[in-house]
Enzyme design. Structure first.
Site, PDB file in Angstrom:
ATOM      1  N   ASP A 197       7.303 -27.960  15.428  1.00 17.98           N
ATOM      2  CA  ASP A 197       7.487 -26.558  16.430  1.00 17.98           C
ATOM      3  C   ASP A 197       6.213 -25.474  16.257  1.00 17.98           C
ATOM      4  O   ASP A 197       6.016 -25.117  14.888  1.00 17.98           O
ATOM      5  CB  ASP A 197       8.889 -26.054  16.006  1.00 17.98           C
ATOM      6  CG  ASP A 197       8.734 -25.258  17.436  1.00 17.98           C
ATOM      7  OD1 ASP A 197       8.501 -25.348  18.198  1.00 17.98           O
ATOM      8  OD2 ASP A 197       8.578 -23.480  18.173  1.00 17.98           O
ATOM      9  N   ILE A 198       5.140 -25.832  16.968  1.00 18.74           N
ATOM     10  CA  ILE A 198       4.484 -24.513  16.870  1.00 18.74           C
ATOM     11  C   ILE A 198       4.982 -22.912  16.907  1.00 18.74           C
ATOM     12  O   ILE A 198       5.604 -22.911  17.740  1.00 18.74           O
ATOM     13  CB  ILE A 198       3.562 -24.951  17.915  1.00 18.74           C
ATOM     14  CG1 ILE A 198       2.806 -26.522  18.273  1.00 18.74           C
ATOM     15  CG2 ILE A 198       2.359 -23.758  17.818  1.00 18.74           C
ATOM     16  CD1 ILE A 198       1.643 -27.236  19.275  1.00 18.74           C
ATOM     17  N   ASN A 205       0.547 -19.217  24.460  1.00 22.19           N
ATOM     18  CA  ASN A 205       0.747 -19.219  25.879  1.00 22.19           C
ATOM     19  C   ASN A 205       0.821 -18.413  26.554  1.00 22.19           C
ATOM     20  O   ASN A 205      -0.840 -18.176  27.568  1.00 22.19           O
ATOM     21  CB  ASN A 205       2.200 -19.757  26.591  1.00 22.19           C
ATOM     22  CG  ASN A 205       2.031 -20.878  27.286  1.00 22.19           C
ATOM     23  OD1 ASN A 205       0.364 -21.002  28.062  1.00 22.19           O
ATOM     24  ND2 ASN A 205       2.845 -21.729  28.261  1.00 22.19           N
ATOM     25  N   ASP A 214      -2.306 -26.021  26.281  1.00 24.20           N
ATOM     26  CA  ASP A 214      -2.435 -27.946  26.332  1.00 24.20           C
ATOM     27  C   ASP A 214      -2.944 -27.775  25.251  1.00 24.20           C
ATOM     28  O   ASP A 214      -2.612 -29.387  25.024  1.00 24.20           O
ATOM     29  CB  ASP A 214      -2.292 -28.017  27.540  1.00 24.20           C
ATOM     30  CG  ASP A 214      -1.799 -27.159  28.795  1.00 24.20           C
ATOM     31  OD1 ASP A 214      -0.311 -27.390  29.031  1.00 24.20           O
ATOM     32  OD2 ASP A 214      -1.442 -28.080  30.393  1.00 24.20           O
ATOM     33  N   GLU A 240       7.072 -27.655  22.916  1.00 21.08           N
ATOM     34  CA  GLU A 240       5.852 -27.573  22.113  1.00 21.08           C
ATOM     35  C   GLU A 240       6.226 -28.361  21.003  1.00 21.08           C
ATOM     36  O   GLU A 240       5.989 -28.194  18.927  1.00 21.08           O
ATOM     37  CB  GLU A 240       5.686 -26.287  21.564  1.00 21.08           C
ATOM     38  CG  GLU A 240       6.728 -25.311  20.631  1.00 21.08           C
ATOM     39  CD  GLU A 240       7.519 -24.549  21.679  1.00 21.08           C
ATOM     40  OE1 GLU A 240       7.909 -23.619  21.929  1.00 21.08           O
ATOM     41  OE2 GLU A 240       7.445 -24.432  22.925  1.00 21.08           O
TER      42      GLU A 240
END
Length: 325
Positions: A197-198, A205, A214, A240
């Site tokens: 997971d980011i 974002n 993106d 993500e």
């Protein structure tokens, strides 16, 4: 697909700059024109390219105290990977997959810049070609049964891919996990699963906006793929979050791969102003299906990896946690 040429799908109105142009001016032009890639040309011939990734890396280095580049030539990737305007879409897709890039510089017979073609252009062209063939086959279904079946298989492959990242989607992941689990049950061989997971992606974002976010998804996806073996497989699990299947891999091997992926993303140094670390990082959770003993369903392994990922994020992020049986 061989009937579709690059000249039919490329963008011919392309911003290009001289290698001696100040790098700051190149960035300004990219922002003004809203482009993510700029060919660098001398006398009309491409000598390099500048992408958003190059801009992010240079900006990240400057944030860390390194000198900001003066000229575009100091940052550009060179030599550029080019393709002729008379090449086919299939040939372009093969080059993009081999080189692991998202766009190609298009040249004519004299190696002069004539356009730019992106991965999205090629996917759209491929989809358009498939649709044309499908309509034709529906009219000749009685006499063209074999060709209709080939088309159906092609559409099946397209339905298994994430349209933006080009990796397997959730459907493809479930199919692969089922296959992997069945092999483990039959031959009593281990496999592992990782969830990535980011970190603080929502903040990223909100701070940078969807288009840049993106791009980060694509870059993290590309970096993660580069850290895996050819036998491993990467899928977009949702948003993500990514899932990695590791066949023939025990918990120790899973830990090694997870740490390699985490370090690869961290070493990119992609700026993340809304994060406490200042760069983009990932957290990874993993679990292993043992080689021997009673096998549970593969969904249990994914749930265990998800719990481990939660611990990694709760523990401060940019970390690896594994489920211990």
């Amino acid at each position: 697909m061989t009937s579709i040429r690059i000249a039919e799908v490329m963008t011919s109105e392309v911003l290009s700059v001289d290698p001696e142009l100040p790098f700051a001016e190149t960035i300004r032009l990219m922002e003004e024109r809203r482009v993510s890639c700029v060919p660098i040309v001398e006398k009309g011939k491409p000598v390099g390219v500048i992408s958003e990734r190059d801009v992010l890396r240079s900006t990240g280095r400057a944030i860390r105290g390194e000198a900001f580049p003066e000229r575009t030539s100091e940052v550009m990737s060179h030599p550029p990977i080019t393709i002729g305007s008379d090449a086919s879409v299939d040939e372009a897709i093969a080059v993009i997959n081999l080189k692991r890039i998202r766009r190609l510089v298009v040249v004519d017979g004299s190696d002069q810049l004539v356009g730019l073609v992106t991965q999205s252009d090629l996917v759209a062209a491929q989809t358009m070609a498939v649709a044309r063939e499908r309509d034709l086959l529906e009219e000749r279904v009685r006499s063209r049964t074999d060709e209709l079946e080939k088309l159906s298989r092609r559409l099946e492959r397209l339905s298994m891919a994430d349209p933006m990242l080009g990796i397997g989607n959730r459907r493809a992941m479930e199919k692969e996990m089922t296959r992997l689990h069945e092999l483990a049950r039959r031959y009593q061989r281990p496999y592992s699963v990782l969830l990535l997971d980011i970190d603080e992606f929502k903040k990223y974002n909100d701070h940078y906006g969807h288009p840049v976010a993106d791009q980060i998804l694509m870059q993290v996806c590309e970096a993660t793929g580069s850290a895996l073996r050819t036998s491993d497989s990467l899928y977009r699990y949702g948003g993500e979050e990514f899932l990695i299947c590791l066949p023939e891999t025990d918990l120790e091997g899973a830990a090694t791969t997870a740490e390699r992926v985490r370090a690869t993303v961290e070493e990119m140094g992609l700026p993340h102003a809304a994060s406490g670390r200042g760069i983009v990082t990932v957290s990874v959770g993993g679990a292993c299906e043992p080689a021997k003993g009673e096998l549970s369903e593969w969904t249990v392994r994914v749930s265990e990896a998800d719990e481990a990922l939660y611990r990694a994020k709760e523990g401060g992020r940019n970390a690896v946690e594994l489920h211990q049986a």
